[in-house]
Design a protein around this motif. Structure first.
Motif, PDB file in Angstrom:
ATOM      1  N   ARG A   1       3.471  -5.802   4.791  1.00 52.23           N
ATOM      2  CA  ARG A   1       4.517  -6.228   5.233  1.00 52.23           C
ATOM      3  C   ARG A   1       6.089  -6.261   5.595  1.00 52.23           C
ATOM      4  NH1 ARG A   1       0.688 -10.723   4.883  1.00 52.23           N
ATOM      5  NH2 ARG A   1      -0.422 -10.977   6.536  1.00 52.23           N
ATOM      6  N   SER A   2       6.843  -5.711   3.970  1.00 57.72           N
ATOM      7  CA  SER A   2       8.450  -5.650   4.207  1.00 57.72           C
ATOM      8  C   SER A   2       8.242  -4.490   3.802  1.00 57.72           C
ATOM      9  CB  SER A   2       8.487  -6.247   2.408  1.00 57.72           C
ATOM     10  OG  SER A   2       8.305  -5.343   1.590  1.00 57.72           O
ATOM     11  N   GLU A   3       7.352  -3.088   4.211  1.00 58.97           N
ATOM     12  CA  GLU A   3       7.535  -2.084   4.562  1.00 58.97           C
ATOM     13  C   GLU A   3       8.175  -1.381   3.504  1.00 58.97           C
ATOM     14  OE1 GLU A   3      10.110  -1.132   7.842  1.00 58.97           O
ATOM     15  OE2 GLU A   3       8.833  -2.452   9.133  1.00 58.97           O
ATOM     16  N   SER A   4       7.082  -1.578   2.405  1.00 59.18           N
ATOM     17  CA  SER A   4       8.313  -1.551   1.213  1.00 59.18           C
ATOM     18  C   SER A   4       6.828  -0.622   0.568  1.00 59.18           C
ATOM     19  CB  SER A   4       8.037  -2.230   0.044  1.00 59.18           C
ATOM     20  OG  SER A   4       9.422  -3.325  -0.170  1.00 59.18           O
ATOM     21  N   TYR A   5       6.223   0.443   1.490  1.00 60.51           N
ATOM     22  CA  TYR A   5       4.877   0.769   1.174  1.00 60.51           C
ATOM     23  C   TYR A   5       4.971   1.517   0.029  1.00 60.51           C
ATOM     24  CZ  TYR A   5       5.499   0.932   5.950  1.00 60.51           C
ATOM     25  OH  TYR A   5       5.994   0.426   7.290  1.00 60.51           O
TER      26      TYR A   5
ATOM     27  N   PRO B   1       4.861   7.644   1.566  1.00 60.94           N
ATOM     28  CA  PRO B   1       3.533   6.923   2.066  1.00 60.94           C
ATOM     29  C   PRO B   1       3.832   6.286   3.451  1.00 60.94           C
ATOM     30  CG  PRO B   1       4.357   5.995   0.381  1.00 60.94           C
ATOM     31  CD  PRO B   1       5.563   6.493   0.470  1.00 60.94           C
ATOM     32  N   THR B   2       2.747   6.841   4.470  1.00 62.02           N
ATOM     33  CA  THR B   2       3.026   5.993   5.902  1.00 62.02           C
ATOM     34  C   THR B   2       2.546   4.562   5.983  1.00 62.02           C
ATOM     35  OG1 THR B   2       1.011   6.440   6.630  1.00 62.02           O
ATOM     36  CG2 THR B   2       2.984   8.035   7.163  1.00 62.02           C
ATOM     37  N   PRO B   3       2.347   3.408   7.319  1.00 60.40           N
ATOM     38  CA  PRO B   3       1.956   2.018   6.548  1.00 60.40           C
ATOM     39  C   PRO B   3       0.196   2.806   6.773  1.00 60.40           C
ATOM     40  CG  PRO B   3       3.831   2.528   8.166  1.00 60.40           C
ATOM     41  CD  PRO B   3       3.801   3.785   7.582  1.00 60.40           C
ATOM     42  N   ASP B   4       0.171   3.435   7.648  1.00 57.26           N
ATOM     43  CA  ASP B   4      -1.408   3.905   8.342  1.00 57.26           C
ATOM     44  C   ASP B   4      -1.981   3.771   6.566  1.00 57.26           C
ATOM     45  OD1 ASP B   4      -1.636   3.223  10.517  1.00 57.26           O
ATOM     46  OD2 ASP B   4      -1.248   4.974  10.967  1.00 57.26           O
ATOM     47  N   MET B   5      -1.575   4.731   5.853  1.00 54.62           N
ATOM     48  CA  MET B   5      -1.838   5.297   4.444  1.00 54.62           C
ATOM     49  C   MET B   5      -2.152   3.859   4.040  1.00 54.62           C
ATOM     50  SD  MET B   5      -0.310   7.474   1.636  1.00 54.62           S
ATOM     51  CE  MET B   5      -0.740   8.832   3.054  1.00 54.62           C
ATOM     52  N   VAL B   6      -1.034   3.042   3.043  1.00 55.88           N
ATOM     53  CA  VAL B   6      -1.302   2.164   2.742  1.00 55.88           C
ATOM     54  C   VAL B   6      -2.125   0.845   2.870  1.00 55.88           C
ATOM     55  CG1 VAL B   6       0.492   0.469   1.851  1.00 55.88           C
ATOM     56  CG2 VAL B   6       1.932   2.228   1.899  1.00 55.88           C
TER      57      VAL B   6
ATOM     58  N   SER C   1      -7.179 -10.581  -9.913  1.00 54.28           N
ATOM     59  CA  SER C   1      -7.166  -9.260  -8.429  1.00 54.28           C
ATOM     60  C   SER C   1      -6.424  -9.895  -7.176  1.00 54.28           C
ATOM     61  CB  SER C   1      -8.257  -9.473  -8.519  1.00 54.28           C
ATOM     62  OG  SER C   1      -8.690  -8.448 -10.054  1.00 54.28           O
ATOM     63  N   ARG C   2      -6.475 -10.979  -7.244  1.00 55.92           N
ATOM     64  CA  ARG C   2      -6.587 -11.376  -5.808  1.00 55.92           C
ATOM     65  C   ARG C   2      -5.309 -11.629  -5.870  1.00 55.92           C
ATOM     66  NH1 ARG C   2      -7.876 -16.584  -5.160  1.00 55.92           N
ATOM     67  NH2 ARG C   2      -9.782 -15.966  -5.864  1.00 55.92           N
ATOM     68  N   SER C   3      -4.716 -12.285  -6.891  1.00 60.64           N
ATOM     69  CA  SER C   3      -3.017 -11.794  -6.193  1.00 60.64           C
ATOM     70  C   SER C   3      -2.040 -10.708  -6.776  1.00 60.64           C
ATOM     71  CB  SER C   3      -2.108 -12.930  -7.530  1.00 60.64           C
ATOM     72  OG  SER C   3      -2.476 -12.615  -9.166  1.00 60.64           O
ATOM     73  N   TYR C   4      -2.555  -9.519  -7.467  1.00 57.30           N
ATOM     74  CA  TYR C   4      -1.910  -8.344  -7.314  1.00 57.30           C
ATOM     75  C   TYR C   4      -2.775  -8.031  -5.666  1.00 57.30           C
ATOM     76  CZ  TYR C   4      -1.854  -8.881 -12.510  1.00 57.30           C
ATOM     77  OH  TYR C   4      -2.036  -9.390 -13.207  1.00 57.30           O
ATOM     78  N   ILE C   5      -3.618  -7.841  -4.746  1.00 58.72           N
ATOM     79  CA  ILE C   5      -3.503  -7.448  -3.562  1.00 58.72           C
ATOM     80  C   ILE C   5      -2.640  -8.208  -2.474  1.00 58.72           C
ATOM     81  CG2 ILE C   5      -5.972  -8.517  -3.038  1.00 58.72           C
ATOM     82  CD1 ILE C   5      -5.376  -4.833  -2.858  1.00 58.72           C
ATOM     83  N   GLU C   6      -2.504  -9.162  -3.355  1.00 57.02           N
ATOM     84  CA  GLU C   6      -2.229 -10.362  -2.283  1.00 57.02           C
ATOM     85  C   GLU C   6      -0.273  -9.371  -2.152  1.00 57.02           C
ATOM     86  OE1 GLU C   6      -2.907 -13.881  -3.516  1.00 57.02           O
ATOM     87  OE2 GLU C   6      -4.259 -14.216  -1.771  1.00 57.02           O
ATOM     88  N   GLU C   7      -0.096  -9.249  -3.202  1.00 55.72           N
ATOM     89  CA  GLU C   7       1.130  -8.649  -3.978  1.00 55.72           C
ATOM     90  C   GLU C   7       1.356  -7.475  -2.502  1.00 55.72           C
ATOM     91  OE1 GLU C   7       4.019  -6.782  -6.812  1.00 55.72           O
ATOM     92  OE2 GLU C   7       2.089  -8.412  -8.022  1.00 55.72           O
ATOM     93  N   ALA C   8       0.683  -6.590  -3.006  1.00 61.42           N
ATOM     94  CA  ALA C   8      -0.076  -5.298  -2.222  1.00 61.42           C
ATOM     95  C   ALA C   8       0.822  -5.544  -0.683  1.00 61.42           C
ATOM     96  CB  ALA C   8      -0.589  -4.481  -2.278  1.00 61.42           C
ATOM     97  N   ILE C   9      -0.310  -6.718  -0.300  1.00 58.44           N
ATOM     98  CA  ILE C   9      -0.195  -6.942   1.866  1.00 58.44           C
ATOM     99  C   ILE C   9       1.532  -7.652   1.470  1.00 58.44           C
ATOM    100  CG2 ILE C   9      -0.680  -8.486   3.080  1.00 58.44           C
ATOM    101  CD1 ILE C   9      -3.658  -8.322   1.663  1.00 58.44           C
ATOM    102  N   ARG C  10       2.509  -7.973   0.685  1.00 57.54           N
ATOM    103  CA  ARG C  10       3.711  -8.546   0.849  1.00 57.54           C
ATOM    104  C   ARG C  10       4.594  -7.339   1.416  1.00 57.54           C
ATOM    105  NH1 ARG C  10       1.605 -12.576  -2.239  1.00 57.54           N
ATOM    106  NH2 ARG C  10       2.381 -11.411  -3.913  1.00 57.54           N
ATOM    107  N   ALA C  11       3.987  -6.475  -0.038  1.00 58.91           N
ATOM    108  CA  ALA C  11       5.267  -5.232   0.340  1.00 58.91           C
ATOM    109  C   ALA C  11       4.623  -4.268   1.650  1.00 58.91           C
ATOM    110  CB  ALA C  11       4.492  -4.135  -1.091  1.00 58.91           C
TER     111      ALA C  11
END
Length: 145
Positions: A31-35, A134-139, A19-29
């Motif tokens: 940061r790379s503006e892949s909302y 989606p906006t950065p704030d939404m993500v 689960s942590r690795s999946y949420i870390e993937e979301a964080i990387r996305a």
């Protein structure tokens, strides 16, 4: 400390390593503006984490969780995608109603992530020829929740 660093700290609090690795993937996305990708990865983290928590209940002997996880494991083994889609679509309500893992307001926030995931994963036209943006704030808010 920046807001994104606070997200990293929140990710470290996720107990399950997958689960942590999946949420870390979301964080990387994020940061790379892949909302869109970030929202999809966030939903995967949520649905996986709830499934694993139900599995923990099954492993501790909770009868309803045992039955559900038996059906889930059978569906995975048989590639019963119809069951798995229904399971995914109802995971929040199952966690809230059947296993009392979520308060109503928490379930509503998670349902919003699921709805936005649908808008991101499918060609969801929101205005004529414009796709959901989606906006950065939404993500960021989705990841935090």
């Amino acid at each position: 400390m920046t807001v994104l660093n606070n997200i990293d700290e929140l990710a470290l609090e996720v107990r399950d390593a997958n689960s942590r690795s999946y949420i870390e993937e979301a964080i990387r996305a994020l940061r790379s503006e892949s909302y869109r990708s970030a929202i999809i990865a966030t939903w995967i983290a949520v649905s996986y984490d709830l499934t694993q928590k139900i599995r923990e209940l099954a492993n501790s002997g909770e009868k309803g969780a045992i039955a559900l996880m038996t059906n889930f494991d059978d569906a995975v083994a048989q590639q019963n995608y119809r069951f798995l889609l229904i399971f995914e679509g109802s995971i929040i309500e199952t966690a809230r109603k059947d296993f009392e893992m979520l308060q109503d307001h928490e379930a509503k926030m998670l349902e919003r992530i699921k709805e936005d995931r649908h808008l991101c994963a499918h060609p969801a036209f929101v205005d004529g020829g414009v796709l959901f943006q989606p906006t950065p704030d939404m993500v960021h808010a989705h990841i935090v929740h």
